[in-house]
Design an enzyme around this catalytic site. Structure first.
Site: not given
Ligand SMILES: NC(=O)c1ccc[n+]([C@@H]2O[C@H](COP(=O)([O-])OP(=O)(O)OC[C@H]3O[C@@H](n4cnc5c(N)ncnc54)[C@H](OP(=O)(O)O)[C@@H]3O)[C@@H](O)[C@H]2O)c1
Length: 246
Positions: A9, A151, A153
């Site tokens: 989303s 995170y 871990a």
């Molecule tokens: N952004 C970065 O720089 C970065 C760096 C390293 C790794 N990552 C990894 O990349 C991935 C995406 O990160 P992002 O930055 O795009 O995150 P984000 O913008 O915070 O989006 C998180 C997504 O996960 C969903 N979500 C959260 N809790 C959930 C739960 N309990 N059950 C099901 N869905 C859940 C949220 O749904 P809602 O919209 O309904 O809340 C949203 O769609 C993650 O695995 C993150 O660890 C990101």
């Protein structure tokens, strides 16, 4: 080809969903609670390709029973799911000495147990097809980063999980790989990482910029294509050349 993407989303997950649509795939994606954001992704997908089959499912990946129900529904809705992408995650940052049970458990359950439950819920389906792709999302933080013991871990645990699945199911035509993300501007980084860390990133990243969500999405999609059929058990970094959290 149809894909299932958790956390589609917003942020990186949104771009992964739209990349699948651009490439002519069907896509089932989940969101935790932000229905309006999920509906925006459905509209963006329809604007890209009005004929694309894209569906959103509300799901908390901490709930293994709910995952089983959503997996069953998505398989019934799409007829077949070939690629499973574990993207959903949360952060609850704190110094290890101060971290509460809730902060620890929320991150481990969402970021590590959640992907395992999702994979387990689709494995029999992938096995019966004798083909499939699993792509997990890790973070440079898996190598250790102050304030993110939970995170780090979870995200390093996901690497062991990925390598194990690659060994168990490669012979069945199912590949499992993991993408280690550097820094992408999303709600996760805006709301939970300091301006200081951003500055440090810009200083040490060899490319002197943060990544684009679409740059993560391209690799995720590639790993699900026939061209990537012999890539299995790999940890692939997309971080502009930085290998650690500075
Ligand atoms: N952004 C970065 O720089 C970065 C760096 C390293 C790794 N990552 C990894 O990349 C991935 C995406 O990160 P992002 O930055 O795009 O995150 P984000 O913008 O915070 O989006 C998180 C997504 O996960 C969903 N979500 C959260 N809790 C959930 C739960 N309990 N059950 C099901 N869905 C859940 C949220 O749904 P809602 O919209 O309904 O809340 C949203 O769609 C993650 O695995 C993150 O660890 C990101």
């Amino acid at each position: 080809m149809n894909a299932f993407v958790t956390g589609g989303s917003r942020g990186i997950g949104r771009e992964i969903v739209l990349k699948f649509v651009k490439e002519g795939c069907g896509c089932a994606f989940t969101y935790a609670s932000n229905k309006a954001a999920a509906e925006e992704v459905l509209s963006a997908a329809a604007a890209l390709d009005p004929k694309a089959v894209v569906k959103a499912y509300e799901l908390d990946v901490k709930d293994s029973k709910a995952i089983e129900a959503v997996a069953e529904t998505a398989i019934a809705d799409f007829g077949d799911i070939f690629a499973v992408v574990n993207n959903a995650a949360v952060v609850r940052n704190n110094a290890a000495a101060l971290m509460s049970d809730d902060e620890w458990n929320e991150v481990i359950r969402t970021d590590l147990s959640g992907p395992f439950f999702v994979i387990r819920s689709f494995l029999m389906h992938l096995l019966s097809n004798k083909a499939g792709r699993i792509v997990n999302i890790s973070s440079l933080a898996q190598g250790g980063t102050s304030g993110q013991v939970n995170y780090a871990a979870a995200k390093s645990g996901l690497i062991g999980l990925t390598k194990t699945l690659a060994r168990e199911y490669g012979v069945k035509g199912i590949t499992t790989n993991i993408v280690t993300v550097g820094y992408v501007e999303t709600a996760m980084t805006r709301d939970h990482l300091s301006e200081k860390l951003h500055e440090i990133w810009m200083k040490y990243c060899p490319m002197k910029r943060v990544g684009e969500a679409s740059e993560i999405a391209s690799l995720v999609h590639y790993l699900t294509t026939p061209d990537a059929g012999f890539i299995n058990g790999e940890v692939i970094r997309v971080s502009g050349g930085l290998t650690y959290v500075p």
